[in-house]
Motif scaffolding. Sequence first.
Motif, PDB file in Angstrom:
ATOM      1  N   MET A  90      -1.972 -27.155 -22.598  1.00 24.37           N
ATOM      2  CA  MET A  90      -3.179 -27.995 -22.568  1.00 24.37           C
ATOM      3  C   MET A  90      -2.779 -29.466 -22.719  1.00 24.37           C
ATOM      4  SD  MET A  90      -6.579 -27.736 -25.015  1.00 24.37           S
ATOM      5  CE  MET A  90      -6.903 -26.009 -24.689  1.00 24.37           C
ATOM      6  N   LYS A  91      -3.226 -30.278 -21.773  1.00 26.05           N
ATOM      7  CA  LYS A  91      -2.931 -31.710 -21.881  1.00 26.05           C
ATOM      8  C   LYS A  91      -4.081 -32.367 -22.640  1.00 26.05           C
ATOM      9  CE  LYS A  91      -1.799 -35.686 -18.952  1.00 26.05           C
ATOM     10  NZ  LYS A  91      -0.882 -36.164 -19.978  1.00 26.05           N
ATOM     11  N   ILE A  92      -3.751 -33.150 -23.667  1.00 27.83           N
ATOM     12  CA  ILE A  92      -4.814 -33.748 -24.483  1.00 27.83           C
ATOM     13  C   ILE A  92      -4.789 -35.272 -24.360  1.00 27.83           C
ATOM     14  CG2 ILE A  92      -5.788 -33.981 -26.804  1.00 27.83           C
ATOM     15  CD1 ILE A  92      -4.513 -31.306 -27.533  1.00 27.83           C
ATOM     16  N   ARG A 129     -12.332 -41.930 -19.392  1.00 31.94           N
ATOM     17  CA  ARG A 129     -11.159 -41.095 -19.064  1.00 31.94           C
ATOM     18  C   ARG A 129     -11.590 -39.839 -18.303  1.00 31.94           C
ATOM     19  NH1 ARG A 129      -6.197 -42.469 -18.821  1.00 31.94           N
ATOM     20  NH2 ARG A 129      -6.134 -43.202 -20.977  1.00 31.94           N
ATOM     21  N   ALA A 130     -12.668 -39.206 -18.767  1.00 26.06           N
ATOM     22  CA  ALA A 130     -13.146 -37.994 -18.088  1.00 26.06           C
ATOM     23  C   ALA A 130     -13.553 -38.319 -16.654  1.00 26.06           C
ATOM     24  CB  ALA A 130     -14.320 -37.397 -18.857  1.00 26.06           C
ATOM     25  N   ALA A 131     -14.252 -39.442 -16.488  1.00 26.75           N
ATOM     26  CA  ALA A 131     -14.678 -39.838 -15.136  1.00 26.75           C
ATOM     27  C   ALA A 131     -13.467 -40.111 -14.250  1.00 26.75           C
ATOM     28  CB  ALA A 131     -15.576 -41.072 -15.228  1.00 26.75           C
ATOM     29  N   GLN A 132     -12.417 -40.670 -14.838  1.00 24.54           N
ATOM     30  CA  GLN A 132     -11.206 -40.931 -14.048  1.00 24.54           C
ATOM     31  C   GLN A 132     -10.589 -39.623 -13.547  1.00 24.54           C
ATOM     32  OE1 GLN A 132      -9.083 -43.233 -16.963  1.00 24.54           O
ATOM     33  NE2 GLN A 132      -9.623 -45.194 -15.997  1.00 24.54           N
ATOM     34  N   VAL A 133     -10.600 -38.614 -14.393  1.00 21.72           N
ATOM     35  CA  VAL A 133     -10.027 -37.320 -13.978  1.00 21.72           C
ATOM     36  C   VAL A 133     -10.862 -36.732 -12.833  1.00 21.72           C
ATOM     37  CG1 VAL A 133      -9.506 -34.955 -14.723  1.00 21.72           C
ATOM     38  CG2 VAL A 133      -9.034 -36.879 -16.260  1.00 21.72           C
ATOM     39  N   ILE A 134     -12.193 -36.833 -12.959  1.00 18.84           N
ATOM     40  CA  ILE A 134     -13.066 -36.297 -11.901  1.00 18.84           C
ATOM     41  C   ILE A 134     -12.888 -37.106 -10.614  1.00 18.84           C
ATOM     42  CG2 ILE A 134     -15.470 -35.865 -11.231  1.00 18.84           C
ATOM     43  CD1 ILE A 134     -16.054 -35.615 -14.320  1.00 18.84           C
ATOM     44  N   ALA A 135     -12.865 -38.425 -10.742  1.00 21.03           N
ATOM     45  CA  ALA A 135     -12.712 -39.280  -9.557  1.00 21.03           C
ATOM     46  C   ALA A 135     -11.382 -39.012  -8.870  1.00 21.03           C
ATOM     47  CB  ALA A 135     -12.830 -40.746  -9.960  1.00 21.03           C
ATOM     48  N   VAL A 184      -9.540 -27.143 -15.623  1.00 17.81           N
ATOM     49  CA  VAL A 184     -10.677 -27.263 -16.535  1.00 17.81           C
ATOM     50  C   VAL A 184     -10.570 -28.600 -17.257  1.00 17.81           C
ATOM     51  CG1 VAL A 184     -11.786 -26.347 -18.617  1.00 17.81           C
ATOM     52  CG2 VAL A 184     -10.941 -24.766 -16.866  1.00 17.81           C
ATOM     53  N   LEU A 185     -11.652 -29.356 -17.230  1.00 16.20           N
ATOM     54  CA  LEU A 185     -11.718 -30.631 -17.960  1.00 16.20           C
ATOM     55  C   LEU A 185     -12.714 -30.449 -19.095  1.00 16.20           C
ATOM     56  CD1 LEU A 185     -11.321 -33.676 -18.374  1.00 16.20           C
ATOM     57  CD2 LEU A 185     -12.973 -34.064 -16.527  1.00 16.20           C
ATOM     58  N   LEU A 186     -12.180 -30.309 -20.298  1.00 14.74           N
ATOM     59  CA  LEU A 186     -13.003 -30.091 -21.493  1.00 14.74           C
ATOM     60  C   LEU A 186     -13.176 -31.430 -22.207  1.00 14.74           C
ATOM     61  CD1 LEU A 186     -14.311 -28.225 -23.689  1.00 14.74           C
ATOM     62  CD2 LEU A 186     -11.996 -27.905 -24.608  1.00 14.74           C
ATOM     63  N   CYS A 187     -14.418 -31.779 -22.480  1.00  9.61           N
ATOM     64  CA  CYS A 187     -14.703 -33.075 -23.117  1.00  9.61           C
ATOM     65  C   CYS A 187     -15.414 -32.861 -24.448  1.00  9.61           C
ATOM     66  CB  CYS A 187     -15.609 -33.924 -22.212  1.00  9.61           C
ATOM     67  SG  CYS A 187     -14.861 -34.298 -20.641  1.00  9.61           S
ATOM     68  N   ALA A 188     -15.097 -33.700 -25.403  1.00  7.32           N
ATOM     69  CA  ALA A 188     -15.780 -33.598 -26.702  1.00  7.32           C
ATOM     70  C   ALA A 188     -15.789 -34.954 -27.387  1.00  7.32           C
ATOM     71  CB  ALA A 188     -15.076 -32.567 -27.588  1.00  7.32           C
ATOM     72  N   SER A 189     -16.874 -35.208 -28.078  1.00  8.34           N
ATOM     73  CA  SER A 189     -17.013 -36.463 -28.815  1.00  8.34           C
ATOM     74  C   SER A 189     -17.739 -36.196 -30.129  1.00  8.34           C
ATOM     75  CB  SER A 189     -17.822 -37.452 -27.958  1.00  8.34           C
ATOM     76  OG  SER A 189     -18.175 -38.578 -28.725  1.00  8.34           O
ATOM     77  N   HIS A 196      -5.839 -20.431 -20.048  1.00  3.60           N
ATOM     78  CA  HIS A 196      -5.946 -21.073 -18.735  1.00  3.60           C
ATOM     79  C   HIS A 196      -4.727 -21.981 -18.532  1.00  3.60           C
ATOM     80  CE1 HIS A 196      -7.360 -23.471 -15.397  1.00  3.60           C
ATOM     81  NE2 HIS A 196      -8.348 -22.608 -15.211  1.00  3.60           N
ATOM     82  N   PRO A 197      -4.127 -21.911 -17.328  1.00  2.00           N
ATOM     83  CA  PRO A 197      -2.877 -22.674 -17.127  1.00  2.00           C
ATOM     84  C   PRO A 197      -3.059 -24.176 -16.943  1.00  2.00           C
ATOM     85  CG  PRO A 197      -3.490 -21.491 -15.121  1.00  2.00           C
ATOM     86  CD  PRO A 197      -4.460 -21.048 -16.184  1.00  2.00           C
ATOM     87  N   ASN A 198      -4.280 -24.648 -16.734  1.00  2.00           N
ATOM     88  CA  ASN A 198      -4.431 -26.074 -16.408  1.00  2.00           C
ATOM     89  C   ASN A 198      -5.691 -26.653 -17.056  1.00  2.00           C
ATOM     90  OD1 ASN A 198      -4.259 -28.595 -15.305  1.00  2.00           O
ATOM     91  ND2 ASN A 198      -4.205 -27.921 -13.167  1.00  2.00           N
ATOM     92  N   VAL A 199      -5.597 -26.903 -18.354  1.00  2.00           N
ATOM     93  CA  VAL A 199      -6.731 -27.471 -19.092  1.00  2.00           C
ATOM     94  C   VAL A 199      -6.402 -28.898 -19.508  1.00  2.00           C
ATOM     95  CG1 VAL A 199      -8.210 -27.301 -21.133  1.00  2.00           C
ATOM     96  CG2 VAL A 199      -7.417 -25.220 -19.996  1.00  2.00           C
ATOM     97  N   VAL A 200      -7.319 -29.803 -19.237  1.00  2.00           N
ATOM     98  CA  VAL A 200      -7.208 -31.178 -19.725  1.00  2.00           C
ATOM     99  C   VAL A 200      -8.320 -31.362 -20.756  1.00  2.00           C
ATOM    100  CG1 VAL A 200      -7.327 -33.623 -19.103  1.00  2.00           C
ATOM    101  CG2 VAL A 200      -6.327 -31.968 -17.497  1.00  2.00           C
TER     102      VAL A 200
END
Length: 248
Positions: free
Chosen positions: A1-3, A15-21, A193-198, A226-230
């Motif tokens: 998992m990349k954090i 940052r989340a928007a950058q990953v989606i873009a 998977v892009l998991l976001c939390a605040s 999951h092999p690819n979670v950010v």
Amino acid sequence: MKIFREKDYDAMSRRAAQVIAAEITHNPACVLGLATGSTPEGAYKYLVDWYKKGCLSFQEVLTVNLDEYVGLSPEHEQSYRYFMQSNLFDHVDILPDFTTVPDGLAADLNVECAQYDDYIRSQGYAALQLLGIGRNGHIGFNEPGDCFIKETHVVDLAENTIDANARFFASRDDVPKQAISMGIGAIMNAKKVLLCASGEEKAEAIYNTVCGPITPKCPGSILQLHPNVVLVADEAALSKLTAAGVAV
Ligand code: GLP
């Protein structure tokens, strides 16, 4: 998992928007799995902004949403279809037919669930699935329970989820008691998977998701397989991980 550890909600959103873009730029005809709730609102604002500046186009993007309340029409201000229209779809060049949210008014909810899975499968699953997380560790509306549910299903919302979401409704009694949720299968079949939390109220759920036991008592914990979670989170949401000495 990349954090990605971000300072606050705004930095997390950016940052989340950058990953989606980046996903859309890399693959303009991608399937995006989208989420609702207060967590992704800021990321959607950035995406709309970048679209308006001409940096991004959703023209070929196809979207599938995680969930919808049972009994709310698309026009209801608290329905997730309404949320998606007002936070993203109405402000970008996405084609209306390329957006899908479960139909919470379907005459036969079980048929709706089965068709939703067929549709996601026929589209080859999401290239990127955006997720928030509930305070109890739920993803989509996959609530804590005795087993992970693979298929899209009708769920009885947990009492603490109803409590948490009551802030969006005139009263707690107005919160729907059921929802349709994409199952764990479609989420785990997403390529990324892009998991976001605040916020501190998510710190325990994030701790349990990242390094707790893999258990349906914390549905997010299955993401460890999951092999690819950010994970993009602010310092408050990561606070239990950092307090436990986990390098983030
Ligand atoms: C909601 C949604 C989830 C969301 C979660 C957290 O009920 N079904 O998809 O991730 O609960 O919501 P929020 O981002 O508002 O804290």
